[in-house]
Motif scaffolding. Structure first.
Motif, mmCIF file in Angstrom:
data_model
loop_
_atom_site.group_PDB
_atom_site.id
_atom_site.type_symbol
_atom_site.label_atom_id
_atom_site.label_comp_id
_atom_site.label_asym_id
_atom_site.label_seq_id
_atom_site.Cartn_x
_atom_site.Cartn_y
_atom_site.Cartn_z
ATOM 1 N N LYS A 175 18.118 -15.702 -8.618
ATOM 2 C CA LYS A 175 19.320 -16.001 -9.393
ATOM 3 C C LYS A 175 19.510 -15.032 -10.550
ATOM 4 O O LYS A 175 20.604 -14.955 -11.117
ATOM 5 N N MET A 176 18.444 -14.300 -10.895
ATOM 6 C CA MET A 176 18.507 -13.412 -12.054
ATOM 7 C C MET A 176 18.291 -11.944 -11.699
ATOM 8 O O MET A 176 18.806 -11.060 -12.390
ATOM 9 N N TYR A 177 17.521 -11.662 -10.635
ATOM 10 C CA TYR A 177 17.091 -10.291 -10.361
ATOM 11 C C TYR A 177 17.234 -9.951 -8.883
ATOM 12 O O TYR A 177 17.322 -10.836 -8.015
ATOM 13 N N GLU A 178 17.218 -8.660 -8.656
ATOM 14 C CA GLU A 178 16.993 -8.122 -7.316
ATOM 15 C C GLU A 178 15.483 -7.931 -7.183
ATOM 16 O O GLU A 178 14.896 -7.041 -7.796
ATOM 17 N N VAL A 179 14.840 -8.765 -6.387
ATOM 18 C CA VAL A 179 13.382 -8.837 -6.334
ATOM 19 C C VAL A 179 12.873 -7.933 -5.211
ATOM 20 O O VAL A 179 13.337 -8.017 -4.065
ATOM 21 N N VAL A 180 11.895 -7.091 -5.559
ATOM 22 C CA VAL A 180 11.321 -6.138 -4.610
ATOM 23 C C VAL A 180 9.800 -6.217 -4.704
ATOM 24 O O VAL A 180 9.237 -6.302 -5.800
ATOM 25 N N ILE A 181 9.147 -6.205 -3.552
ATOM 26 C CA ILE A 181 7.686 -6.124 -3.493
ATOM 27 C C ILE A 181 7.297 -4.666 -3.277
ATOM 28 O O ILE A 181 7.736 -4.031 -2.320
ATOM 29 N N LEU A 182 6.484 -4.131 -4.180
ATOM 30 C CA LEU A 182 5.924 -2.786 -4.025
ATOM 31 C C LEU A 182 4.458 -2.875 -4.426
ATOM 32 O O LEU A 182 4.097 -2.751 -5.589
ATOM 33 N N SER A 183 3.610 -3.123 -3.432
ATOM 34 C CA SER A 183 2.206 -3.421 -3.677
ATOM 35 C C SER A 183 1.326 -2.298 -3.159
ATOM 36 O O SER A 183 1.717 -1.529 -2.270
ATOM 37 N N ASP A 184 0.118 -2.209 -3.706
ATOM 38 C CA ASP A 184 -0.828 -1.200 -3.234
ATOM 39 C C ASP A 184 -1.633 -1.693 -2.040
ATOM 40 O O ASP A 184 -2.617 -1.054 -1.658
ATOM 41 N N ASP A 185 -1.238 -2.811 -1.452
ATOM 42 C CA ASP A 185 -1.847 -3.277 -0.212
ATOM 43 C C ASP A 185 -1.223 -2.545 0.975
ATOM 44 O O ASP A 185 -0.198 -1.871 0.846
ATOM 45 N N GLU A 186 -1.831 -2.699 2.129
ATOM 46 C CA GLU A 186 -1.275 -2.083 3.325
ATOM 47 C C GLU A 186 0.069 -2.714 3.671
ATOM 48 O O GLU A 186 0.320 -3.885 3.390
ATOM 49 N N THR A 187 0.924 -1.931 4.293
ATOM 50 C CA THR A 187 2.276 -2.397 4.592
ATOM 51 C C THR A 187 2.266 -3.607 5.515
ATOM 52 O O THR A 187 3.038 -4.561 5.314
ATOM 53 N N MET A 188 1.390 -3.614 6.507
ATOM 54 C CA MET A 188 1.340 -4.744 7.433
ATOM 55 C C MET A 188 0.943 -6.027 6.704
ATOM 56 O O MET A 188 1.545 -7.088 6.902
ATOM 57 N N PHE A 189 -0.062 -5.924 5.827
ATOM 58 C CA PHE A 189 -0.482 -7.092 5.054
ATOM 59 C C PHE A 189 0.630 -7.539 4.109
ATOM 60 O O PHE A 189 0.896 -8.737 3.956
ATOM 61 N N GLN A 191 3.895 -7.191 4.440
ATOM 62 C CA GLN A 191 4.978 -7.844 5.174
ATOM 63 C C GLN A 191 4.576 -9.229 5.663
ATOM 64 O O GLN A 191 5.405 -10.152 5.679
ATOM 65 N N GLN A 192 3.322 -9.401 6.052
ATOM 66 C CA GLN A 192 2.865 -10.726 6.472
ATOM 67 C C GLN A 192 2.892 -11.714 5.311
ATOM 68 O O GLN A 192 3.337 -12.859 5.463
ATOM 69 N N ILE A 193 2.431 -11.277 4.142
ATOM 70 C CA ILE A 193 2.447 -12.150 2.970
ATOM 71 C C ILE A 193 3.883 -12.456 2.554
ATOM 72 O O ILE A 193 4.221 -13.599 2.199
ATOM 73 N N THR A 194 4.743 -11.457 2.615
ATOM 74 C CA THR A 194 6.146 -11.669 2.249
ATOM 75 C C THR A 194 6.808 -12.682 3.171
ATOM 76 O O THR A 194 7.604 -13.519 2.731
ATOM 77 N N GLN A 195 6.476 -12.624 4.441
ATOM 78 C CA GLN A 195 7.049 -13.580 5.386
ATOM 79 C C GLN A 195 6.571 -15.000 5.097
ATOM 80 O O GLN A 195 7.324 -15.966 5.279
ATOM 81 N N LYS A 196 5.329 -15.137 4.638
ATOM 82 C CA LYS A 196 4.823 -16.464 4.278
ATOM 83 C C LYS A 196 5.485 -16.989 3.002
ATOM 84 O O LYS A 196 5.815 -18.171 2.903
#
Length: 337
Positions: A175-189, A191-196
Protein backbone atom coordinates in the motif's frame (compact mmCIF):
# COMPACT_ATOMS: atom_id res chain seq x y z
CA UNK A 1 97.41 -76.21 -11.08
CA UNK A 2 95.67 -72.98 -12.10
CA UNK A 3 94.67 -72.40 -15.68
CA UNK A 4 95.14 -69.13 -17.51
CA UNK A 5 91.43 -68.33 -17.06
CA UNK A 6 91.67 -68.83 -13.32
CA UNK A 7 94.69 -66.55 -13.21
CA UNK A 8 92.78 -63.88 -15.17
CA UNK A 9 89.80 -64.15 -12.77
CA UNK A 10 92.06 -63.79 -9.77
CA UNK A 11 93.68 -60.81 -11.40
CA UNK A 12 90.30 -59.11 -11.87
CA UNK A 13 89.36 -59.84 -8.28
CA UNK A 14 92.71 -58.71 -7.00
CA UNK A 15 92.85 -55.64 -9.18
CA UNK A 16 89.26 -54.33 -9.81
CA UNK A 17 90.58 -51.16 -11.39
CA UNK A 18 91.86 -53.20 -14.29
CA UNK A 19 88.30 -54.05 -15.32
CA UNK A 20 87.08 -50.45 -15.15
CA UNK A 21 90.09 -49.17 -17.05
CA UNK A 22 89.17 -51.43 -19.94
CA UNK A 23 85.62 -50.03 -20.02
CA UNK A 24 86.92 -46.47 -19.97
CA UNK A 25 89.27 -47.30 -22.80
CA UNK A 26 86.41 -48.67 -24.89
CA UNK A 27 84.27 -45.57 -24.24
CA UNK A 28 87.14 -43.31 -25.20
CA UNK A 29 87.65 -45.21 -28.44
CA UNK A 30 83.94 -44.90 -29.27
CA UNK A 31 83.99 -41.15 -28.55
CA UNK A 32 87.06 -40.65 -30.73
CA UNK A 33 85.39 -42.56 -33.53
CA UNK A 34 82.27 -40.38 -33.21
CA UNK A 35 84.33 -37.19 -33.27
CA UNK A 36 86.14 -38.36 -36.40
CA UNK A 37 82.81 -39.02 -38.12
CA UNK A 38 81.54 -35.59 -37.11
CA UNK A 39 84.65 -33.89 -38.49
CA UNK A 40 84.35 -35.84 -41.73
CA UNK A 41 80.67 -34.84 -42.03
CA UNK A 42 81.50 -31.17 -41.48
CA UNK A 43 84.28 -31.33 -44.07
CA UNK A 44 81.93 -33.01 -46.53
CA UNK A 45 79.14 -30.42 -45.83
CA UNK A 46 80.67 -27.00 -45.03
CA UNK A 47 77.21 -25.28 -44.86
CA UNK A 48 76.20 -27.17 -41.70
CA UNK A 49 78.10 -24.80 -39.44
CA UNK A 50 76.59 -21.82 -41.24
CA UNK A 51 73.10 -23.24 -40.74
CA UNK A 52 73.68 -23.62 -37.02
CA UNK A 53 74.89 -20.03 -36.78
CA UNK A 54 71.91 -18.81 -38.79
CA UNK A 55 69.52 -20.70 -36.52
CA UNK A 56 71.12 -19.21 -33.41
CA UNK A 57 70.80 -15.71 -34.93
CA UNK A 58 67.15 -16.35 -35.78
CA UNK A 59 66.44 -17.49 -32.25
CA UNK A 60 68.11 -14.39 -30.82
CA UNK A 61 66.16 -12.14 -33.20
CA UNK A 62 62.88 -13.86 -32.24
CA UNK A 63 63.54 -13.25 -28.58
CA UNK A 64 64.35 -9.58 -29.15
CA UNK A 65 61.24 -9.14 -31.31
CA UNK A 66 59.00 -10.87 -28.76
CA UNK A 67 60.18 -8.87 -25.76
CA UNK A 68 60.13 -5.58 -27.70
CA UNK A 69 56.57 -6.19 -28.90
CA UNK A 70 55.44 -7.19 -25.40
CA UNK A 71 56.98 -4.06 -23.92
CA UNK A 72 55.29 -1.83 -26.52
CA UNK A 73 51.98 -3.64 -25.98
CA UNK A 74 52.14 -3.10 -22.23
CA UNK A 75 53.19 0.52 -22.66
CA UNK A 76 50.31 1.28 -25.05
CA UNK A 77 47.94 -0.46 -22.66
CA UNK A 78 49.20 1.91 -19.98
CA UNK A 79 48.65 4.89 -22.29
CA UNK A 80 45.03 3.86 -22.93
CA UNK A 81 44.28 3.65 -19.21
CA UNK A 82 46.17 6.59 -17.74
CA UNK A 83 46.65 9.16 -20.52
CA UNK A 84 43.96 11.40 -21.94
CA UNK A 85 45.51 11.53 -25.44
CA UNK A 86 47.76 8.51 -26.08
CA UNK A 87 48.53 9.64 -29.64
CA UNK A 88 50.65 12.52 -28.32
CA UNK A 89 52.81 10.32 -26.12
CA UNK A 90 56.26 9.01 -26.96
CA UNK A 91 56.24 5.36 -27.98
CA UNK A 92 52.70 5.38 -29.34
CA UNK A 93 52.17 2.83 -32.12
CA UNK A 94 48.75 2.80 -33.76
CA UNK A 95 48.66 -0.90 -34.66
CA UNK A 96 49.91 -2.02 -31.27
CA UNK A 97 47.65 0.48 -29.49
CA UNK A 98 44.60 -0.80 -31.39
CA UNK A 99 45.52 -4.38 -30.49
CA UNK A 100 45.95 -3.43 -26.83
CA UNK A 101 42.59 -1.65 -26.81
CA UNK A 102 40.86 -4.62 -28.44
CA UNK A 103 42.32 -7.06 -25.90
CA UNK A 104 41.34 -4.76 -23.05
CA UNK A 105 37.76 -4.47 -24.34
CA UNK A 106 37.47 -8.23 -24.69
CA UNK A 107 38.81 -8.78 -21.18
CA UNK A 108 36.47 -6.15 -19.74
CA UNK A 109 33.48 -7.72 -21.49
CA UNK A 110 34.35 -11.14 -20.08
CA UNK A 111 34.96 -9.66 -16.61
CA UNK A 112 31.60 -7.86 -16.66
CA UNK A 113 29.88 -11.04 -17.82
CA UNK A 114 31.28 -12.95 -14.84
CA UNK A 115 30.82 -10.29 -12.13
CA UNK A 116 27.83 -8.12 -13.11
CA UNK A 117 24.11 -8.77 -13.73
CA UNK A 118 23.14 -10.07 -17.12
CA UNK A 119 20.68 -7.20 -17.66
CA UNK A 120 21.09 -3.48 -17.00
CA UNK A 121 17.54 -2.89 -15.73
CA UNK A 122 16.02 -5.24 -13.17
CA UNK A 123 12.75 -3.29 -13.13
CA UNK A 124 10.95 -1.89 -16.19
CA UNK A 125 11.07 1.80 -17.00
CA UNK A 126 8.64 4.10 -15.23
CA UNK A 127 5.67 4.76 -17.54
CA UNK A 128 4.49 8.25 -18.34
CA UNK A 129 1.90 9.35 -15.78
CA UNK A 130 -0.58 12.23 -15.83
CA UNK A 131 0.44 15.46 -14.21
CA UNK A 132 0.32 15.24 -10.42
CA UNK A 133 0.62 11.45 -10.28
CA UNK A 134 3.71 9.54 -9.26
CA UNK A 135 4.56 5.93 -8.56
CA UNK A 136 5.29 4.94 -4.96
CA UNK A 137 8.81 4.77 -3.61
CA UNK A 138 10.78 1.54 -4.00
CA UNK A 139 11.64 -0.69 -1.04
CA UNK A 140 14.36 -3.32 -1.54
CA UNK A 141 14.39 -6.23 0.91
CA UNK A 142 17.03 -8.79 1.79
CA UNK A 143 15.96 -12.30 2.85
CA UNK A 144 18.57 -14.30 4.77
CA UNK A 145 19.52 -12.71 8.06
CA UNK A 146 16.97 -9.92 7.65
CA UNK A 147 13.54 -11.47 7.19
CA UNK A 148 14.33 -15.16 7.60
CA UNK A 149 16.81 -17.41 9.34
CA UNK A 150 17.68 -20.91 8.21
CA UNK A 151 19.06 -23.59 10.53
CA UNK A 152 20.14 -27.11 9.70
CA UNK A 153 18.54 -29.74 11.93
CA UNK A 154 20.15 -33.17 11.93
CA UNK A 155 17.77 -35.76 10.53
CA UNK A 156 15.30 -33.12 9.36
CA UNK A 157 17.23 -30.83 7.05
CA UNK A 158 16.93 -27.09 6.61
CA UNK A 159 14.49 -25.31 8.90
CA UNK A 160 13.41 -21.77 7.98
CA UNK A 161 12.25 -19.40 10.71
CA UNK A 162 10.35 -16.18 10.04
CA UNK A 163 11.01 -12.99 11.88
CA UNK A 164 8.30 -11.99 14.30
CA UNK A 165 5.54 -9.98 12.58
CA UNK A 166 6.82 -10.73 9.07
CA UNK A 167 3.46 -11.53 7.50
CA UNK A 168 1.77 -8.37 8.78
CA UNK A 169 4.83 -6.40 7.74
CA UNK A 170 4.63 -7.69 4.16
CA UNK A 171 0.88 -7.16 3.91
CA UNK A 172 1.24 -3.47 4.81
CA UNK A 173 4.07 -2.67 2.39
CA UNK A 174 2.30 -2.84 -1.03
CA UNK A 175 0.00 0.00 0.00
CA UNK A 176 3.01 2.28 0.45
CA UNK A 177 5.89 0.97 -1.69
CA UNK A 178 6.96 -0.89 -4.75
CA UNK A 179 8.47 -3.91 -2.98
CA UNK A 180 11.44 -5.73 -4.53
CA UNK A 181 13.49 -8.67 -3.26
CA UNK A 182 17.21 -8.39 -4.02
CA UNK A 183 18.98 -10.95 -1.87
CA UNK A 184 22.46 -12.45 -1.85
CA UNK A 185 20.91 -15.93 -1.85
CA UNK A 186 20.72 -18.04 -4.97
CA UNK A 187 18.01 -17.08 -7.43
CA UNK A 188 16.24 -20.44 -7.20
CA UNK A 189 16.09 -20.24 -3.40
CA UNK A 190 14.95 -16.61 -3.56
CA UNK A 191 12.09 -17.41 -5.92
CA UNK A 192 10.97 -20.38 -3.83
CA UNK A 193 10.88 -18.26 -0.67
CA UNK A 194 9.09 -15.46 -2.50
CA UNK A 195 6.44 -17.88 -3.69
CA UNK A 196 5.88 -19.04 -0.11
CA UNK A 197 5.66 -15.50 1.25
CA UNK A 198 3.54 -14.18 -1.61
CA UNK A 199 1.52 -17.03 -3.16
CA UNK A 200 -0.92 -14.60 -4.83
CA UNK A 201 1.89 -12.42 -6.23
CA UNK A 202 0.41 -9.20 -4.92
CA UNK A 203 3.30 -8.06 -2.70
CA UNK A 204 6.55 -8.25 -4.65
CA UNK A 205 7.16 -6.44 -7.92
CA UNK A 206 10.25 -8.56 -8.53
CA UNK A 207 12.47 -11.16 -6.87
CA UNK A 208 16.19 -11.37 -7.72
CA UNK A 209 19.05 -13.39 -6.28
CA UNK A 210 22.80 -13.03 -6.15
CA UNK A 211 23.07 -13.37 -9.93
CA UNK A 212 21.57 -9.87 -10.11
CA UNK A 213 24.22 -8.43 -7.80
CA UNK A 214 27.80 -7.37 -8.49
CA UNK A 215 30.59 -9.72 -7.40
CA UNK A 216 33.33 -7.54 -5.96
CA UNK A 217 36.17 -8.16 -3.50
CA UNK A 218 35.12 -11.75 -2.93
CA UNK A 219 31.48 -11.04 -2.07
CA UNK A 220 28.20 -9.97 -3.65
CA UNK A 221 27.48 -6.23 -3.60
CA UNK A 222 24.08 -4.62 -4.16
CA UNK A 223 24.37 -1.96 -6.89
CA UNK A 224 21.23 0.16 -6.83
CA UNK A 225 21.73 1.60 -10.30
CA UNK A 226 20.42 -1.70 -11.71
CA UNK A 227 17.11 -1.16 -9.89
CA UNK A 228 16.25 1.45 -12.55
CA UNK A 229 14.66 3.84 -10.06
CA UNK A 230 15.70 7.31 -8.80
CA UNK A 231 18.02 6.85 -5.84
CA UNK A 232 16.25 9.54 -3.83
CA UNK A 233 13.17 7.27 -3.83
CA UNK A 234 14.85 3.93 -3.04
CA UNK A 235 15.09 2.40 0.45
CA UNK A 236 16.96 -0.81 1.27
CA UNK A 237 16.21 -2.92 4.35
CA UNK A 238 19.19 -5.10 5.18
CA UNK A 239 21.26 -6.38 8.10
CA UNK A 240 24.72 -6.11 6.51
CA UNK A 241 25.94 -2.65 5.42
CA UNK A 242 28.91 -4.17 3.57
CA UNK A 243 26.54 -5.49 0.91
CA UNK A 244 25.87 -1.92 -0.25
CA UNK A 245 28.82 0.16 0.92
CA UNK A 246 28.36 2.58 -2.00
CA UNK A 247 24.73 3.38 -1.16
CA UNK A 248 24.59 3.34 2.62
CA UNK A 249 22.56 6.57 2.66
CA UNK A 250 19.69 4.56 1.18
CA UNK A 251 19.90 1.81 3.77
CA UNK A 252 18.00 0.90 6.91
CA UNK A 253 20.36 -1.49 8.65
CA UNK A 254 18.81 -3.55 11.42
CA UNK A 255 20.19 -6.25 13.69
CA UNK A 256 20.64 -9.65 12.02
CA UNK A 257 17.89 -12.15 12.70
CA UNK A 258 19.21 -15.22 14.52
CA UNK A 259 15.95 -17.17 14.76
CA UNK A 260 14.69 -15.82 18.08
CA UNK A 261 11.03 -14.83 18.10
CA UNK A 262 11.14 -12.15 20.78
CA UNK A 263 12.21 -9.14 18.69
CA UNK A 264 9.88 -6.37 17.54
CA UNK A 265 12.19 -4.90 14.93
CA UNK A 266 9.83 -5.22 11.97
CA UNK A 267 7.02 -3.61 13.92
CA UNK A 268 9.17 -0.57 14.66
CA UNK A 269 10.61 -0.43 11.14
CA UNK A 270 7.08 -0.42 9.71
CA UNK A 271 6.32 2.82 11.57
CA UNK A 272 9.45 4.42 10.11
CA UNK A 273 8.55 3.22 6.61
CA UNK A 274 5.09 4.73 6.95
CA UNK A 275 6.75 8.04 7.72
CA UNK A 276 9.20 7.79 4.79
CA UNK A 277 6.39 6.99 2.35
CA UNK A 278 4.78 10.40 2.80
CA UNK A 279 4.65 12.44 -0.44
CA UNK A 280 6.23 15.50 1.17
CA UNK A 281 9.47 13.56 1.69
CA UNK A 282 11.19 13.98 -1.65
CA UNK A 283 14.58 12.50 -0.73
CA UNK A 284 14.60 9.52 1.61
CA UNK A 285 18.38 9.76 1.98
CA UNK A 286 18.20 13.18 3.60
CA UNK A 287 15.43 12.01 5.92
CA UNK A 288 17.35 8.91 6.97
CA UNK A 289 20.39 11.01 7.82
CA UNK A 290 18.35 12.64 10.57
CA UNK A 291 17.88 9.31 12.32
CA UNK A 292 21.02 7.52 11.18
CA UNK A 293 21.16 4.47 8.94
CA UNK A 294 21.83 1.94 11.71
CA UNK A 295 18.61 1.10 13.57
CA UNK A 296 17.01 4.44 12.60
CA UNK A 297 13.62 3.26 13.83
CA UNK A 298 14.86 3.58 17.42
CA UNK A 299 15.67 7.27 17.12
CA UNK A 300 12.52 7.91 15.12
CA UNK A 301 10.31 6.35 17.80
CA UNK A 302 12.12 8.34 20.49
CA UNK A 303 11.33 11.56 18.64
CA UNK A 304 7.71 10.51 18.17
CA UNK A 305 7.37 9.82 21.89
CA UNK A 306 9.02 13.14 22.74
CA UNK A 307 6.59 14.91 20.42
CA UNK A 308 3.60 13.21 22.04
CA UNK A 309 4.82 14.18 25.50
CA UNK A 310 5.31 17.75 24.34
CA UNK A 311 1.78 17.89 22.94
CA UNK A 312 0.27 16.49 26.14
CA UNK A 313 2.14 19.00 28.26
CA UNK A 314 0.97 21.80 25.99
CA UNK A 315 -2.65 20.69 26.20
CA UNK A 316 -2.45 20.53 29.99
CA UNK A 317 -1.39 24.16 30.14
CA UNK A 318 -4.63 25.35 28.57
CA UNK A 319 -5.24 27.77 25.75
CA UNK A 320 -2.66 30.28 26.97
CA UNK A 321 -0.07 27.56 27.13
CA UNK A 322 -0.88 26.58 23.55
CA UNK A 323 -0.50 30.16 22.35
CA UNK A 324 2.85 30.50 24.08
CA UNK A 325 4.00 27.11 22.87
CA UNK A 326 3.27 28.02 19.25
CA UNK A 327 5.87 30.73 19.54
CA UNK A 328 8.45 28.13 20.59
CA UNK A 329 10.56 26.96 17.60
CA UNK A 330 10.82 23.46 19.10
CA UNK A 331 7.05 23.15 18.84
CA UNK A 332 7.13 24.04 15.15
CA UNK A 333 9.88 21.50 14.58
CA UNK A 334 7.91 18.77 16.35
CA UNK A 335 4.88 19.53 14.17
CA UNK A 336 6.93 19.03 11.03
CA UNK A 337 7.91 15.57 12.18
Amino acid sequence: MLSKYSIRSLTLLRFPRYRFSQQQQQQKEQQDEWDERTIEAEEANPTLENKEKAFSYFRLFSRIFWWTTSALFGYNLYLNNYKTDPTQELGYQKQINDAAKYCQDQYQAFYDFMTKPAIDKLLPDIPELPFGYEIPKTLVLNISGTLLHMDYVFGVGGEIKRRNGLQRFLEKLPKMYEVVILSDDETMFTQQITQKLDPTRQIFAGAFGRESMVFEKGRYIRDLKYINRPLNRVIVLDSDPERMYQYQDNGIFIKPFDGKQNDEVLKDVLLLLEHLSKPQIKDVRAELRKFGNFDPQVKYLDEVKAREINIKQTMNKGIFGIMNQRKNPQFEQSRRL
